[in-house]
Design an enzyme around this catalytic site. Sequence first.
Site, short mmCIF file in Angstrom:
data_model
loop_
_atom_site.label_atom_id
_atom_site.label_comp_id
_atom_site.label_asym_id
_atom_site.label_seq_id
_atom_site.Cartn_x
_atom_site.Cartn_y
_atom_site.Cartn_z
N LYS A 45 0.85 -1.19 0.00
CA LYS A 45 0.00 0.00 0.00
C LYS A 45 0.89 1.24 0.00
O LYS A 45 1.51 1.56 1.00
CB LYS A 45 -0.93 0.05 1.22
CG LYS A 45 -2.03 1.11 0.96
CD LYS A 45 -2.67 1.67 2.20
CE LYS A 45 -1.95 2.84 2.82
NZ LYS A 45 -1.86 4.06 1.99
N GLY A 73 -4.82 3.82 -1.55
CA GLY A 73 -5.91 4.26 -0.66
C GLY A 73 -5.35 4.90 0.59
O GLY A 73 -4.14 5.15 0.70
N GLY A 93 -4.82 5.41 4.90
CA GLY A 93 -4.29 4.58 5.97
C GLY A 93 -5.35 3.78 6.69
O GLY A 93 -5.27 2.55 6.81
N GLU A 149 -8.36 3.17 5.86
CA GLU A 149 -9.27 2.38 5.01
C GLU A 149 -8.58 1.18 4.35
O GLU A 149 -9.21 0.15 4.15
CB GLU A 149 -9.85 3.28 3.91
CG GLU A 149 -10.70 4.41 4.48
CD GLU A 149 -11.09 5.47 3.45
OE1 GLU A 149 -11.75 6.44 3.86
OE2 GLU A 149 -10.72 5.34 2.26
N GLY A 153 -4.67 0.67 4.75
CA GLY A 153 -3.50 0.25 5.53
C GLY A 153 -3.91 -0.55 6.75
O GLY A 153 -3.30 -1.58 7.08
N GLU A 197 10.03 0.88 10.21
CA GLU A 197 11.02 1.94 9.96
C GLU A 197 10.31 3.25 10.23
O GLU A 197 9.48 3.68 9.44
CB GLU A 197 11.53 1.87 8.52
CG GLU A 197 12.36 0.65 8.21
CD GLU A 197 13.66 0.57 8.99
OE1 GLU A 197 14.12 1.61 9.50
OE2 GLU A 197 14.20 -0.54 9.10
N CYS A 222 13.59 10.66 6.91
CA CYS A 222 13.51 10.15 8.28
C CYS A 222 14.84 10.33 9.00
O CYS A 222 14.88 10.54 10.20
CB CYS A 222 13.12 8.68 8.25
SG CYS A 222 14.14 7.72 7.15
N GLU A 255 9.54 15.18 15.49
CA GLU A 255 10.06 15.19 14.13
C GLU A 255 9.20 16.16 13.31
O GLU A 255 8.00 15.94 13.14
CB GLU A 255 9.95 13.79 13.56
CG GLU A 255 10.50 13.67 12.17
CD GLU A 255 10.33 12.27 11.64
OE1 GLU A 255 9.26 11.69 11.85
OE2 GLU A 255 11.28 11.77 11.02
P1 NAD Z 1 2.17 8.07 8.27
O1 NAD Z 1 2.60 7.15 9.33
O2 NAD Z 1 1.04 8.97 8.53
O3 NAD Z 1 1.78 7.27 6.93
C1 NAD Z 1 2.61 6.28 6.38
C2 NAD Z 1 1.76 5.22 5.72
O4 NAD Z 1 0.93 4.62 6.71
C3 NAD Z 1 0.81 5.75 4.64
O5 NAD Z 1 0.75 4.81 3.59
C4 NAD Z 1 -0.53 5.80 5.36
O6 NAD Z 1 -1.63 5.67 4.50
C5 NAD Z 1 -0.42 4.59 6.27
N1 NAD Z 1 -1.30 4.61 7.45
C6 NAD Z 1 -1.80 5.70 8.10
N2 NAD Z 1 -2.58 5.29 9.12
C7 NAD Z 1 -2.57 3.94 9.11
C8 NAD Z 1 -3.17 2.94 9.93
N3 NAD Z 1 -3.97 3.26 10.95
N4 NAD Z 1 -2.91 1.65 9.66
C9 NAD Z 1 -2.09 1.30 8.64
N5 NAD Z 1 -1.52 2.19 7.83
C10 NAD Z 1 -1.74 3.51 8.06
O7 NAD Z 1 3.49 8.77 7.85
P2 NAD Z 1 3.75 10.28 7.61
O8 NAD Z 1 3.65 10.99 8.90
O9 NAD Z 1 2.96 10.76 6.46
O10 NAD Z 1 5.29 10.12 7.17
C11 NAD Z 1 6.37 10.62 7.86
C12 NAD Z 1 7.08 9.61 8.77
O11 NAD Z 1 7.72 8.48 8.13
C13 NAD Z 1 8.19 10.29 9.48
O12 NAD Z 1 8.07 9.99 10.84
C14 NAD Z 1 9.45 9.67 8.90
O13 NAD Z 1 10.57 9.74 9.71
C15 NAD Z 1 9.04 8.29 8.67
N6 NAD Z 1 10.00 7.61 7.76
C16 NAD Z 1 10.83 6.61 8.22
C17 NAD Z 1 11.75 5.99 7.38
C18 NAD Z 1 12.70 4.94 7.89
O14 NAD Z 1 13.20 4.18 7.10
N7 NAD Z 1 12.96 4.89 9.17
C19 NAD Z 1 11.82 6.35 6.05
C20 NAD Z 1 11.00 7.36 5.60
C21 NAD Z 1 10.11 7.98 6.49
#
Ligand code: NAD
Length: 504
Positions: free
Chosen positions: A199, A229, A231, A233, A235, A273, A307, A408
Amino acid sequence: MASQPDAADDRQNDVLQRHRETADAVVPERTSLYIGGEFTDAAGGETFATTDPTTNRALASVARGRKADVNRAVDAAWEAFETEWSGYSAGDRQRVLTEIADVIKTNADELARLETLDNGKPITEATVDVHSAAAQFRYFAGIVRENGGETMAEGSRYGQVISEPYGVVGQVILWNFPLLMASWKLAPALAAGNCTVLKPAEQTPLSALRLAELIDEIVPDGVVNVVTGFGEEAGDPLTRHPDIRKVAFTGSTAVGKQVMKNAAETVTDVTLELGGKSPVVVFPDVDVPNAVQLITAAIFYNTGECCEAGSRLFVHEDVADDVLNGLVDAIDAMEIGDPLREETDLGPKVSAEQVDRTLEYLEAAQDAGGRFLAGGDRPDDDVLSEGCYVEPTLIDGLDHDHDAVQDEIFGPVLEVFRWDEYEAMMELANDVDYGLAGGVITDDITQANRAARDIEAGYIWINSYHDLAPGLPFGGYKQSGIGRELSADTLDHYRQTKTINLSL
Ligand code: NAD
């Protein structure tokens, strides 16, 4: 400075035209779900718009997958695993992975432009992403046979320890390196012999869909499935699906915790991650211009949406003024603008929500007495204000326990702390919930090693930053995650151990 209205209109028209023409050339026609080797509408027929953050205009309408679609994709993946993919030898999988790397490389220019449109990252950086994505598949193609197992012969007992794929894995990724994160997930999962349901983030679904099109002829139907889609809905049902045997997630720590709870319902293995708030430690012996260049890249690469971004600077008192003056000059010299142009250093953030989130932190930092040495707002420019831009920002004088320091921000914001006593500095450097990465800048190898060991994080750069090489494990300490990507360890995250104990 605000520009003259006519000149601004011309510049804006120029940007709009460039983006329209590029979209016509590279936005894929098929933007529905990719399940069982077919592009198919969501069961509910719903779609959502993905937006170009440079222009704030819709790029494409994408299928809005939900639980029923996730279920279909998981079923398709199991069918592919049972009927075909589990019969592929390591050599067969090696060929598939190599062909995926080749097709990415062949289409690199198109994929980079698509990524820049959907995410807003500068085209030079998008091009690096695409080649790194190809390198991921090539790396895992190279180690696909590393599955030797063990044997133990003792008396009448003959034991074998082997590794087997999980079968079907669920993978959820975010938007900052859309194609690259997809490759970090897909390559090891396929190399280990799994089928997958991926996803992508709702902000940037297009490169994963285009990749699905490109690999359609290479990968058997159902081995890779893409459910676009939101998160909650798509994820959420994916990460709690009872037939998913392994969950891999990249995103925020808050959602990562939820994903871990979801996976716990079926006692499913997870790798996470997550976020970071990484320190960069500058010692007094540095060459200032070189340090300025490293610090600038550490925070502003990919508009700070990394990140591992080096977002807290710990600079020794002896060089602090020179380094900060150098940073202000470097920020002044940055080209902020249309990410499709080669000369652009800093593009827009991915979305209006991310701009608002960053600006809220900047406002709070200002209220708390932070001194803004550069930036602090949206750029004062009629053209840039049409897009999701935030100025590169440098803040001095914040308390280390302020939210803007502890959280962050995931934007182009660097917070500065001066130090003269190593132990006290290191205590602050480690005083965050995260532990993803860190940077050390010094020519003193003893100091460098000491600091690298003292920083509580999974990846430390000495005199470089962001340089990730396949083969060197990447992942976090503390609340930055569980598990490692980019390395042979990653293959083991996608396999389970079986012991066969034979009595002779
Ligand atoms: P997020 O956690 O909101 O979303 C990431 C993904 O999770 C999206 O695809 C989203 O649709 C899905 N998602 C959201 N709610 C969900 C749920 N309840 N269940 C399952 N999936 C769900 O991420 P964001 O805040 O948009 O992105 C930024 C974050 O990602 C930062 O914290 C960044 O550091 C981190 N990041 C980490 C790495 C790493 O390798 N450590 C790499 C890149 C980014």
